[in-house]
Enzyme design. Structure first.
Site, PDB file in Angstrom:
ATOM      1  CE  LYS A  11      -3.898  -2.223   2.464  1.00 36.24           C
ATOM      2  NZ  LYS A  11      -4.720  -2.191   3.711  1.00 36.24           N
ATOM      3  CG  ASN A 125      -3.461  -2.718   7.148  1.00 32.51           C
ATOM      4  OD1 ASN A 125      -3.361  -2.250   6.019  1.00 32.51           O
ATOM      5  ND2 ASN A 125      -4.536  -3.384   7.547  1.00 32.51           N
ATOM      6  CG  HIS A 128      -5.129  -6.259  -0.160  1.00 33.29           C
ATOM      7  ND1 HIS A 128      -6.303  -6.294   0.553  1.00 33.29           N
ATOM      8  CD2 HIS A 128      -5.258  -7.184  -1.151  1.00 33.29           C
ATOM      9  CE1 HIS A 128      -7.116  -7.187   0.001  1.00 33.29           C
ATOM     10  NE2 HIS A 128      -6.507  -7.731  -1.031  1.00 33.29           N
TER      11      HIS A 128
END
Ligand code: IDP
Ligand code: MG
Length: 170
Positions: A11, A125, A128
């Site tokens: 990400k 986070n 993915h």
């Protein structure tokens, strides 16, 4: 053990924090094959289709901005997309990625080590990771064309495309 494939995205926060190498090194411990890889500028449509199951969540709008890298801007507004293939790949890669909430994730997992929760409450986070077989297939078909994957993993058909405008090298 079944051979599976799944979509992994690094990400925009992972790219901004220069974590690509660290993430790929951690993932390589599972000894799986990368069968597709590319950099993608994520359109709003792609982001919303990818996360369609979360459209009613209060954080949906911020999640769509996040996956498009809008909060970081140029040159961080992109993701790296990979298709990995290996035995029991989904469960094993999700374990290396760690729990969704980076505060609850195993500290040695990617999300536990590198993730954070922003003051707006978005779980940044870093990666993915497809959650099950049918999601993996949906996501791989959404992000990749058949010819961008070096192995034939799902059935394809030949179609004649006429008058399609396509960008080519000059
Ligand atoms: P997953 O990425 O572990 O499969 P999902 O529930 O599919 O988790 O959520 C997709 C993404 O949406 C997460 O990776 C995270 O970035 C974000 N997200 C999920 N739940 C929350 C939440 O409760 N608050 C803020 N962001 C969230
Ligand atoms: Mg998910």
């Amino acid at each position: 053990m079944p051979i599976e494939q799944l979509l992994i995205l690094i990400k925009p926060d992972g790219i901004k924090k220069s974590l690509t190498g660290n993430i790929l090194t951690k993932l390589s411990e599972a000894r799986m094959l990368i069968i597709g890889a590319k950099a993608v500028k994520v359109s709003e449509e792609l982001a919303k289709t990818h996360y369609h199951q979360l459209k009613d969540k209060p954080f949906f709008g911020e999640l769509i901005d996040y996956i498009q890298g809008k909060i970081y801007g140029e040159p961080w507004d992109r993701v790296l997309a990979f298709v990995y293939q290996g035995e029991d790949a989904i469960v094993r890669m999700r374990k290396i990625a760690g729990a969704t909430n980076p505060e609850e994730a195993d500290p040695v997992s990617i999300r536990g080590a590198y993730g954070r929760i922003t003051t707006k409450g978005v779980y940044e986070n870093v990666v993915h990771c497809s959650s099950d077989l049918s999601e993996a297939e949906r996501e791989i078909k959404l992000w990749f064309k058949p010819e961008e994957i070096v192995k034939s993993i799902y059935s394809t058909k030949k179609v004649v495309v006429e008058k399609e405008k396509r960008e080519v090298w000059t």
